[in-house]
Write an enzyme that holds these catalytic residues in place. Structure first.
Site, PDB file in Angstrom:
ATOM      1  N   SER A 217       0.837  -1.201   0.000  1.00 34.49           N
ATOM      2  CA  SER A 217       0.000   0.000   0.000  1.00 34.49           C
ATOM      3  C   SER A 217       0.868   1.245   0.000  1.00 34.49           C
ATOM      4  O   SER A 217       2.041   1.196   0.385  1.00 34.49           O
ATOM      5  CB  SER A 217      -0.899   0.014   1.234  1.00 34.49           C
ATOM      6  OG  SER A 217      -0.152   0.445   2.344  1.00 34.49           O
TER       7      SER A 217
ATOM      8  N   GLY B 243      -7.705   6.744  11.230  1.00 35.50           N
ATOM      9  CA  GLY B 243      -7.801   7.098  12.653  1.00 35.50           C
ATOM     10  C   GLY B 243      -8.809   8.194  12.939  1.00 35.50           C
ATOM     11  O   GLY B 243      -8.873   8.716  14.037  1.00 35.50           O
TER      12      GLY B 243
ATOM     13  N   LEU C 117     -13.678   7.220  10.409  1.00 40.45           N
ATOM     14  CA  LEU C 117     -14.426   7.163   9.142  1.00 40.45           C
ATOM     15  C   LEU C 117     -14.290   5.786   8.490  1.00 40.45           C
ATOM     16  O   LEU C 117     -14.610   5.596   7.326  1.00 40.45           O
ATOM     17  CB  LEU C 117     -13.942   8.255   8.186  1.00 40.45           C
ATOM     18  CG  LEU C 117     -14.095   9.678   8.725  1.00 40.45           C
ATOM     19  CD1 LEU C 117     -13.558  10.690   7.727  1.00 40.45           C
ATOM     20  CD2 LEU C 117     -15.552   9.981   9.051  1.00 40.45           C
TER      21      LEU C 117
ATOM     22  N   ASP D  70     -19.891  -0.905   9.658  1.00 35.52           N
ATOM     23  CA  ASP D  70     -18.970  -0.243   8.733  1.00 35.52           C
ATOM     24  C   ASP D  70     -18.882  -1.003   7.410  1.00 35.52           C
ATOM     25  O   ASP D  70     -18.878  -0.402   6.330  1.00 35.52           O
ATOM     26  CB  ASP D  70     -17.581  -0.129   9.367  1.00 35.52           C
ATOM     27  CG  ASP D  70     -17.627   0.570  10.714  1.00 35.52           C
ATOM     28  OD1 ASP D  70     -18.628   1.243  10.995  1.00 35.52           O
ATOM     29  OD2 ASP D  70     -16.664   0.424  11.483  1.00 35.52           O
TER      30      ASP D  70
END
Ligand code: GLA
Length: 398
Positions: free
Chosen positions: A70, A138, A141, A188
């Site tokens: 990533s 963090g 969201l 979520d």
């Protein structure tokens, strides 16, 4: 689609493999409009997917291995697909934390495929995944559900699993619970998979029945402001698990499977039967479930402007009964409201992260400045304030 995130994922994939990806998939973060800490109590939530996304460039490989990389941690992590079962959950600590999300999803999807009668080690090919994201980390969201959702959508397509969106959300939650070790609910992941533009997802977390409800912010000239306090939090440690345990204790004392099975009429009896702290945890969840139902009904009948007082009441309940707010969140909420917001509350798991405020479009600059000034005066780290818009869930982008 955010072109920069897309390009970054493609470039990272090219660097890793020296060839083109099979495709690009993405999934959003989320804001929870109302319904906090109700999901793991089998209750109701009302989140929406936001216009910040995690993109994954994905391609197959023929050696039965999975490799993830990533833009926020350039070091690739690689394991044999057949080793995933030994890694999760027992040896998850051997994997750097961010990589547990996508590798955990691969592990959970292989198990789901096996349950559906697919011979995983014979037919599920190796894979390379390169991630890039503009979901703030963090901030409450759900950047984690965005990674899980993008991974699940990509692997479902590439492996030809044919799983539906709810099954993909469940794989994401399993990754989060067992591969990462955060005892979270399903909200979520459902928001990241089921989101639609201009709409919220009214979800019954017991039946997993989801209603797409038009939010109507734009026609009402309202904006949803996110006020990221920059106080970071992690749900794999501490407070989140304790709150969850208190809820389970409360349900056991009341003799019900989950707090979802109580109504506000049961609260006087609950107060007699349990200690004050457990009672207040229970009262938050029971009244919050009711506020979600009220918010959806009110929104449908009167439009978004009418839900402000429910947002305010939700915040008070989290601050006073569930005790998951922090001074920065309270200040953001109080200041936004004093500067004219229709309603405001912290969003997400708490102990840091972001608050949201529903604000008249014309008042966005004034509310932003008021909150920034209040933070400066209090000596807090400068907040990060921006608007978000209800957006699509996980999808294939290219
Ligand atoms: C986190 C968890 C969710 C939910 C919220 C609180 O975001 O991941 O499952 O429990 O906290 O509502």
């Amino acid at each position: 689609m955010n072109a920069a995130t897309d390009t970054a994922a493609r470039a990272l994939f090219a660097e890793l493999t020296a060839h083109e990806p099979t495709g690009l998939w993405s999934a959003p973060g989320r804001v929870n409009l109302i319904g906090e800490h109700t999901d793991y109590n089998d209750g109701f939530v009302f989140p929406f997917a936001i216009d910040f996304r995690t993109v994954v460039a994905a391609g197959t490989r023929d050696d039965g291995r999975i490799r993830v990389v990533s833009t926020f941690d350039q070091v690739p992590v690689e394991v044999a697909l057949d080793d995933l079962d030994a890694l999760f959950p027992a040896r998850r600590d051997e994997i750097v934390e961010w990589a547990r999300y996508p590798l955990g999803v691969a592990w959970a999807l292989r198990a789901a495929a096996r349950d559906a009668g697919v011979d995983a080690s014979a037919s599920l090919t190796g894979i390379d995944l390169a991630f890039s994201s503009d979901v703030p980390v963090g901030a409450g969201l759900s950047s984690s559900a965005a990674i899980e959702g993008a991974t699940a959508a990509a692997l479902n397509d590439i492996w030809g699993l044919g799983l539906d969106r709810v099954a993909l959300a469940q794989a994401g939650r399993r990754a989060e619970n067992e591969a990462v070790g955060a005892p979270t609910g399903i909200m979520d992941q459902m928001a990241a998979l089921l989101g639609e533009s201009d709409a919220g997802i009214f979800l019954d977390c017991r039946s997993l029945e989801a209603d797409v409800v038009e939010l109507g912010f734009a026609p009402a000239a309202l904006e949803l402001l996110v006020m990221d306090t920059r106080v970071t939090h992690a749900h794999s440690t501490g407070g989140y698990g304790e709150r969850r345990a208190a809820c389970e204790r409360g349900a056991a004392i009341m003799g019900v499977p989950a707090l979802r099975d109580l109504s506000v009429d049961d609260l006087p009896r609950a107060q007699e039967l349990m200690d004050d702290v457990t009672f207040r945890r229970v009262r938050h969840v029971v009244t919050e479930d009711q506020r979600v139902l009220d918010a959806v009904r009110t929104l449908r009948a009167e439009g978004p402007r009418a839900i402000g007082s429910l947002l305010d009441a939700s915040h008070a309940s989290m601050r006073d009964d569930f005790e998951i707010s922090v001074p920065e969140l309270d200040l953001a909420v109080d200041t936004a409201r004093a500067a004219g917001a229709v309603g405001a509350r912290m969003t997400g798991g708490g102990f840091g992260g972001a608050a949201i405020a529903l604000v008249d479009r014309g008042l966005v600059p004034a509310v932003t400045t008021a909150v920034e000034e209040a933070f400066a005066e209090a000596g807090f780290t400068a907040p990060h304030i921006f608007t978000v818009h209800p957006s699509d869930g996980a999808r294939r982008d290219a």
